[in-house]
Each structure stands twice: as C-alpha cells, then as structure tokens.
Design a protein around this motif. Structure first.
Motif, short mmCIF file in Angstrom:
data_model
loop_
_atom_site.label_atom_id
_atom_site.label_comp_id
_atom_site.label_asym_id
_atom_site.label_seq_id
_atom_site.Cartn_x
_atom_site.Cartn_y
_atom_site.Cartn_z
N ASP A 203 -16.37 -12.43 41.22
CA ASP A 203 -16.03 -14.10 40.32
C ASP A 203 -14.54 -14.32 40.89
OD1 ASP A 203 -18.54 -14.19 39.38
OD2 ASP A 203 -17.82 -13.55 37.56
N GLU A 298 -19.23 -14.80 23.50
CA GLU A 298 -19.31 -14.96 24.99
C GLU A 298 -20.07 -16.07 25.44
OE1 GLU A 298 -23.74 -12.60 25.56
OE2 GLU A 298 -21.79 -11.47 25.84
N THR A 347 -14.20 -12.85 33.79
CA THR A 347 -14.53 -11.98 34.79
C THR A 347 -14.04 -11.93 35.96
OG1 THR A 347 -16.51 -13.50 35.28
CG2 THR A 347 -16.92 -11.86 33.46
N THR A 350 -13.98 -9.18 39.37
CA THR A 350 -15.02 -8.20 39.22
C THR A 350 -16.27 -8.74 40.07
OG1 THR A 350 -15.69 -8.88 36.93
CG2 THR A 350 -13.75 -7.45 37.22
N SER A 352 -19.57 -10.05 40.28
CA SER A 352 -20.46 -11.15 39.92
C SER A 352 -21.74 -10.44 39.13
CB SER A 352 -21.03 -12.39 40.70
OG SER A 352 -19.76 -12.76 41.22
N SER A 353 -21.96 -10.90 37.91
CA SER A 353 -23.27 -10.65 37.40
C SER A 353 -24.39 -10.47 38.26
CB SER A 353 -23.51 -11.09 35.86
OG SER A 353 -23.67 -12.31 35.91
N ASN A 438 -15.58 -1.66 36.47
CA ASN A 438 -16.91 -2.28 35.89
C ASN A 438 -16.64 -3.42 35.17
OD1 ASN A 438 -19.49 -1.49 33.93
ND2 ASN A 438 -19.62 -1.63 36.21
N LYS A 439 -15.74 -3.47 34.47
CA LYS A 439 -15.60 -4.70 33.60
C LYS A 439 -13.88 -4.90 33.48
CE LYS A 439 -19.38 -4.80 30.79
NZ LYS A 439 -20.04 -4.92 29.35
N ASN A 440 -13.49 -5.98 33.39
CA ASN A 440 -11.98 -6.19 33.21
C ASN A 440 -11.52 -5.52 31.86
OD1 ASN A 440 -11.08 -7.31 35.49
ND2 ASN A 440 -11.72 -9.25 34.90
N GLU A 442 -11.39 -2.24 31.54
CA GLU A 442 -11.97 -0.89 31.48
C GLU A 442 -11.25 -0.07 32.53
OE1 GLU A 442 -16.09 -0.72 31.99
OE2 GLU A 442 -16.35 -1.63 29.90
N ASP A 446 -15.87 0.51 39.45
CA ASP A 446 -17.20 0.14 39.63
C ASP A 446 -17.92 0.87 40.71
OD1 ASP A 446 -19.91 -1.18 39.07
OD2 ASP A 446 -18.83 -3.57 39.11
N TYR A 528 -24.90 1.77 32.94
CA TYR A 528 -23.73 2.55 33.79
C TYR A 528 -23.51 3.81 32.90
CZ TYR A 528 -23.63 -1.79 35.93
OH TYR A 528 -24.00 -2.87 36.87
#
Length: 750
Positions: A203, A298, A347, A350, A352-353, A438-440, A442, A446, A528
């Motif tokens: 992203d 969210e 996001t 990281t 993108s979903s 994996n996520k901002n 954390e 990833d 995960y």
C-alpha cells in the motif's frame, strides 16, 4: 501521493540522474491514450509511445465471445459509457509518464502498447500470447503485463511463453493477482512462470480522501472535519436513520425509520441486513442519502452501487462522533468538499490486503517481489478525466517494470552498454528488498508467501555490489523435502565485505480452516501463526574479498506441527553487514510446508455433478440411476448459452494438474477419452468467489487411428458414461493410487 520515496526511485532520479533513457518497455493492456500530455502526445517514431498495435478492437471481450478486430493503432478511445477505466493508460503513466506535475518511475523510457483488451471484459490466451511474441519480436527490453488468470500452475500456456521469453533475455514482469482475501495459493498465471517476475502489492503511504465537515447549530464555530469516504453524497442536515440508532438492525425494518429522515441525510450503523436494503428502506422514507458507520474501528467501503440513494461508509469513530453532536434541539449538518486531500494510509508500506498469496502450486516462491500498488496516482485517458488513483497488483507491476528499466539503464552506463540478464536483475532486487511486518505496529516479519522478497529498493539494487544466487529457496513439503540447499554469495565490488548469517523467521500461514473431518477448506482470508523452522548454516560468518565468492549450505529443520494442518512456514536468511556502515544487509526468502500435498483431497465432498446448468446456486444433479438425454439437434453450445448439453460441475478443494476423461460405453467398457470444449489440464482450486468450475461435453472423442495429432470425431448415438479422474497434487500419473476417480451417470446421445 508519489510512491517514489517508498521504492527509492526519488534517490535514483535525484542522486544518480538515471531515468530509464531509451529502455523499451512493452505493455500488454487495454490500449493507451498517447495524446495525453504526460505520455508524449503521439504514436510512432520519435514519440514516447513508439511501438505496438491493437490486436482486438473496442468491442472485443472473450467472455462474450466477440471476435477481435485488430488495427495498427493502440489508442484507447473508450469513453466512460463503455465501462472502460483507462487501465492501460494508468499503467503506462506509472512506468514512464512525464509532465510538469507528474513523473513516472522511468520517465525517459520508451513504451510500446499491445492492446489485448477491449473497452471492457477479458482476453483469451491466444491473444495474449500473440501480443507477447509480437513485443518480443519488436525487440523490447521488458514486457509488463498487468493481467492474471487465477491459476498457479507454471505449465499454463502464458506462463510457459513468459518463461521462454525471459530465458531469451527479455524480463517479463507480471501481476501476482488480486485474490489475497481468498487465502493461500491464489497467485495467478503468467506470473508463476519460471524466471518471471511475480509482483505483489504494497500500500501507498498516502491515499486521497474526500473531506467532509460536521457542524452543530448549538456551537457553529466548532466544526469538525473528517475524511476517508468513497463517494460524495449531497450536503445537508444529517439525522438518525433509526429510532434505535446504534443497533445491529438499524434501518432493516421500515417501521423503525423515523419520519424525520425525509429530505435529509440518514445515519445508521452497519449490521444484520445488507447495505442496499438499509439505503433503499431509507430512500422509501424520503432520505436523500445514507451514511453507514462501521461496528469496528476500521474503514468501511460498502458495495452498494445499485442503491436508490447515494450510500457511503465511515469509520466507527466518525459515526460515534456524529451521534455525539446530535443533542436535543441541535441541527447537525454534513458538508462535502470537492477537492480531495492526501491522508496517511494506516496500512502504508505493508502488503495490500488484496495482494494474492503464494506459493505457486509447484511450491516455488511466488510472488517473488513487490511494488507499490495500493492507491497509486497516475494518468488516465483524457475522456476519463486525465488523472486518477487505482489499486491492484496491476499498479505494482508497472512500477517494478519501470524500476527494472532504471537498473538496466544504470547497468548499461556502467558496463559499456552491456545488458544484464533478467535473472541477475531479479535476484539483485530480491537481495536488497524491504521486508514488511504482517501489520504495522507488530514486531514480526510478513511471510514470503505474501511479499516475496519484499518491496523493491531501487537505489540499493543499483549501488550495492554483493550478490546472492539463487535469491529464493523453497524447501518444498515434508514428503518431498529438499532439506539441504546451497546459495552463493559473490562480491563484485572493489572492497571487502563481511557478514553474519542469521535466520530471520516470518509469520507462518495456517492455510485450512478445518482439517478434523478430512476435508480441506482454505481459510479466507488467510490465518497467520508463529510456527517457525530452524536453519543450520555451513558457516555463520563470511568474509569476501573483491571478486571472491562463497557457497553457503543451509539445512532446514521444519517446525514440529501436525502434518495434517499443512502449516506453511517461512522467513529470510539474513546476511547482516558487520564491517561497513554504508553497506546494506542482504536477505534470501525461504518457504516450506509441513505435510504431504499429495495426500490432500481434490474434489470437495459431493462433487463432481452431472447437470444441465451453470447456475452455481441452483442446478439439477443427475444421480447414479438417472439418464441424461443429450439430443444434439436441440443443443446450443456458445460462450453465452449452453442448452441441452452435459455439463460437469466441480468444486475443487485443492488444485489438479490433469483431469483424465475416460469415456465408457453402456457396458462400462472404456472406448477412449471424451474431448471437451474447454481444457482439462491445469485446474485451480476453488475459492468463495469461484466456488465451482464447469466443463461440458459436445459428444466429441479423439480418434488416434489415422492421424497425429488425433482427429476429433463425434460419437455415434448411444449410451455413455464419462469419468473425471483428478490427478492428486504432486501425483504420479502412472500410479493409479494418485488419482481421485468419479464416473457419471448414463448420458444417452441422440
């Protein structure tokens, strides 16, 4: 909104003065508005868009069965009423756009456009292959393909052609696909071809938002601004859209909608019924628009294009803030502004979903690299406004294609015009890519199955002189474990280098959501875990003199998990610099699976089915004792309509490379193989968006007696059965135990 700082493109332009000059990038897409000021204003010799042609025409769509109408001009003339989004113009600008207010990744590169899509719809493989070969024959340096078929077998047609083109020295850059929400094994072809650059999406650090303002008549000076909605709605007074505002059933029952919504914007909470029902109930009560706020903190992006009134979604905290303004006696107004603003993306930087998750079905590391594809600003056809933002691995792919052009440009400058191999450039990008969590927020890394080697860092790729090959490792599954592997690190620089070798583990992926009943349904989205492998290195430090190389052997000890769960582990072998503050670390991603893929079931419980319909939710199934009457004089077989034709519906828990189709007579004696109108090789696993696949039989059978390749003939009238035998994952075609078998009920051909 520029993605250049995330990928170091800004430093390459500013410090190295490298702009991709004279590198030719061939693009396969929907055409290009080359009259756009940022794309050169013309087509042919001397212009930015210099090569290519239109292979299909405006009306072409393989799904509708319309025929290609080629012409020599790849200009995109599709207007907004055609359904076109200007995809090809957008990716072209990302690669090489250049104007006073916009700079692409390689602004001085030369473009070619091979148009393979009409104004809307899809393209057949034969069109795509023809375009790939034409671009190769034209002499392009790079082929960029922001297209994907959701199937991860490297033996697919486009993947094989891409592999062969890459082996001839032309880098092929292809989108990994946008099925990340569907879980593991969703990377598409042609990006799974051997040696092809398979591009995931990160992203953007920023995204454009429409700003709106809330004002309260009780405190008119205290106005509050918000953003991050997806559609502008009418400004006006905003009121509660339900007498019990804040419940899970807001606006689901027309009886609970107050009369005060008439002529006003209505606010309701998400829950129970779908977005369109809420909006339509409010519209029937007289509301002019609907704002739905989420039940979680969210973003909410509702898909409700067919609602009677405009409908947008906002965050939970925004909806709560609006409710707090709705005090007794107060009038609350919502005002929307026309000019969008850039806002930090939570996001950002990281994966993108939507970015598809690997690996390839052969367990090769795919995707193998990432670019920025979430919220990318670029050119659009002038008839579509000239500029705009899009998201997808389609946007990450041209960003990487432009980056490859920069590296080639730099390499030629430093090596007397010599051109680097696509493999070397890919490995160099992989060695120095950025690894995201994996996520901002954390403290983890990833999975390589999501980000490949990571996000490209173009400046480091050009400047660093130490190189590792191969740049990815797959230890495969437990049954086929490649336990010991070797990589080579080489110092091409003029000063020595030293490193400490570490195992930087990533999150694992739990691919299936329930294995206790012997069935395997993929988790959607992916889940995960923290299962990690141990690595044993032949040496833990390395010192390299200029020109020297060292082989490093890596032995894997997979995590001790239940093989029935097929846990997907991974991480990065990190070569941590120990002697030069300016030198960058290198990394090599690795993956593996605990379990035996060959043991996984192919067919979902209860399938295949013989039917006469392609309606996934409602179709008649012919049981073992039923007879399907196939009257060929009354049948219709087109891409638009199938009528009175034997159709086979399959839901595949896991992919199969080969579907064998033995044909039996009424005495159950095999007489050959049924020939299907659509392929019976390289099937993808089913997902929630494509829960079933269909193939159909038009009474044809190959005859091997008189010709090679075999002639195709029709069977005589009579009674037949057809088998659909699926080869298990990694199965041996010569081993009967490696096939899942199924035989249809009787098909009476007339």
């Amino acid at each position: 909104m520029s993605t250049a700082p995330q990928t170091q493109v800004d430093r390459v332009h500013r410090e190295l003065k490298i702009t991709g000059k004279d590198i030719v990038v061939g693009v396969l897409d929907s055409g290009v508005d080359y009259m756009h000021p940022a794309l050169g204003g013309g087509f042919g010799p001397g212009y930015k868009v210099r090569y290519g042609r239109d292979l299909v025409g405006d009306d072409y769509d393989s799904d509708r069965g319309t025929n290609p109408k080629p012409d020599p001009d790849p200009l995109d003339t599709c207007g907004p009423k055609t359904g076109s989004v200007g995809h090809g113009t957008h990716v072209s600008g990302i690669i090489a756009g250049k104007s006073n207010n916009f700079t692409g990744v390689a602004p001085d590169a030369i473009l070619g456009m091979w148009r393979v899509f009409g104004c809307s719809g899809n393209a057949d493989d034969d069109v795509i292959v023809e375009a790939m070969l034409d671009a190769f024959d034209t002499g392009v340096d790079i082929i960029s393909m922001s297209l994907s078929d959701p199937m991860s077998w490297s033996e697919s047609l486009t993947a094989v052609v891409a592999e062969r083109i890459t082996s001839k020295g032309v880098a092929v850059i292809a989108a990994a696909s946008n099925d990340g929400e569907r879980g593991a094994f969703t990377v598409g072809t042609p990006s799974v071809g051997k040696g092809v650059y398979s591009i995931a999406s990160f992203d953007n650090n920023y995204h454009f938002v429409t700003i709106f303002e809330i004002s309260n008549s009780a405190s008119p000076q205290d106005k509050k601004s918000y953003g991050n909605i997806t559609e502008k709605i009418p400004s006006g007074e905003i009121v509660a859209g339900d007498i019990h505002l804040g419940s899970d059933v807001d606006a689901c029952d027309p009886k609970t909608i107050p009369s005060t919504v008439k002529g006003k914007v209505a606010l309701v909470q998400r829950g129970t019924c779908n977005f369109i029902d809420k909006a339509n109930n409010l519209a029937d009560a007289g509301a002019i628009a609907c704002v739905i706020y989420n039940t979680k903190d969210e973003n909410l992006i509702p898909a409700a294009e067919n609602a009677k009134i405009p409908l947008v979604g906002v965050q939970n905290e925004v909806g709560t803030a609006i409710i707090n303004e709705m005090k007794p006696g107060a009038t609350v107004k919502i005002t929307f502004f026309d000019t969008p603003k850039a806002k930090p993306e939570p996001t950002g930087n990281t994966v993108s979903s939507f970015s598809s998750i690997g690996p390839a079905y052969e367990l090769d590391v795919r995707p193998n690299l990432a670019g920025v594809g979430g919220n990318v600003f670029s050119t659009l056809p002038r008839q579509l406004g000239g500029w705009g933002t899009m998201s997808g691995t389609s946007m990450a792919t041209p960003g990487v294609a432009g980056a490859v052009a920069l590296v080639m440009n730099a390499w030629q400058q430093n090596n007397g015009g010599q051109k680097p191999s696509p493999q070397f450039v890919l490995e160099q990008f992989q060695n120095y890519a950025y690894k995201a969590p994996n996520k901002n927020g954390e403290h983890n890394v990833d999975s390589p199955n999501r980000q490949g080697a990571g996000l490209i860092q173009v400046y480091d790729t050009i400047q660093e002189s130490v190189h590792i090959s191969p740049a990815t490792i797959s230890f495969n599954d437990t049954e086929h474990l490649q336990k010991v592997q070797t990589i080579t690190i080489t110092n091409y620089g003029t000063i020595s280098a030293s490193y400490q070798i570490l195992n930087n583990v990533s999150v694992s992926i739990v691919p299936y959501n329930n294995t206790s009943n012997g069935r395997y349904n993929f988790s959607e989205p992916a889940v995960y875990g923290e299962d990690t492998a141990e690595l044993v290195f032949s040496q833990t430090t390395v010192i390299l003199d200029p020109g020297a190389h060292v082989d490093i052997r890596i032995t894997v000890i997979p995590p001790d998990t239940n093989p029935a769960e097929h846990i997907m582990y991974g991480g990065y072998i990190q070569f941590k610099n120990t002697d030069n503050e300016e030198r960058r670390d290198l990394t090599v991603p690795y993956i593996g699976i605990v379990g035996n893929q060959r043991e996984l079931p192919i067919y979902a419980l209860g399938t295949p089915d013989l039917t006469n319909s392609t309606n996934i939710t409602h179709y008649p199934a012919y049981g073992p004792e039923d007879v399907f009457i196939f009257d060929r004089h009354q049948s219709i077989m087109t891409k638009q309509e199938l009528k009175n034709v034997p159709i086979f519906m399959m839901t595949l828990d896991n992919p199969t490379r080969v579907l064998s189709t033995p044909l039996y007579n009424e005495d159950n004696v095999m007489i050959g193989f049924a020939a299907f109108k659509n392929d019976t090789i390289n099937f993808a696993r089913s997902t929630s968006s494509t829960p079933a696949q269909f193939i159909w039989w038009d009474s044809l059978i190959p005859s091997f007696k008189d010709s090679e390749p075999p002639a195709i003939t029709s069977v005589a009238p009579g009674k037949y059965r057809i088998g659909l035998n699926a080869l298990k994952w990694f199965g041996n075609p010569d081993n009967p135990e490696d096939w899942e078998t199924w035989t249809s009920s009787v098909i009476q051909v007339r």
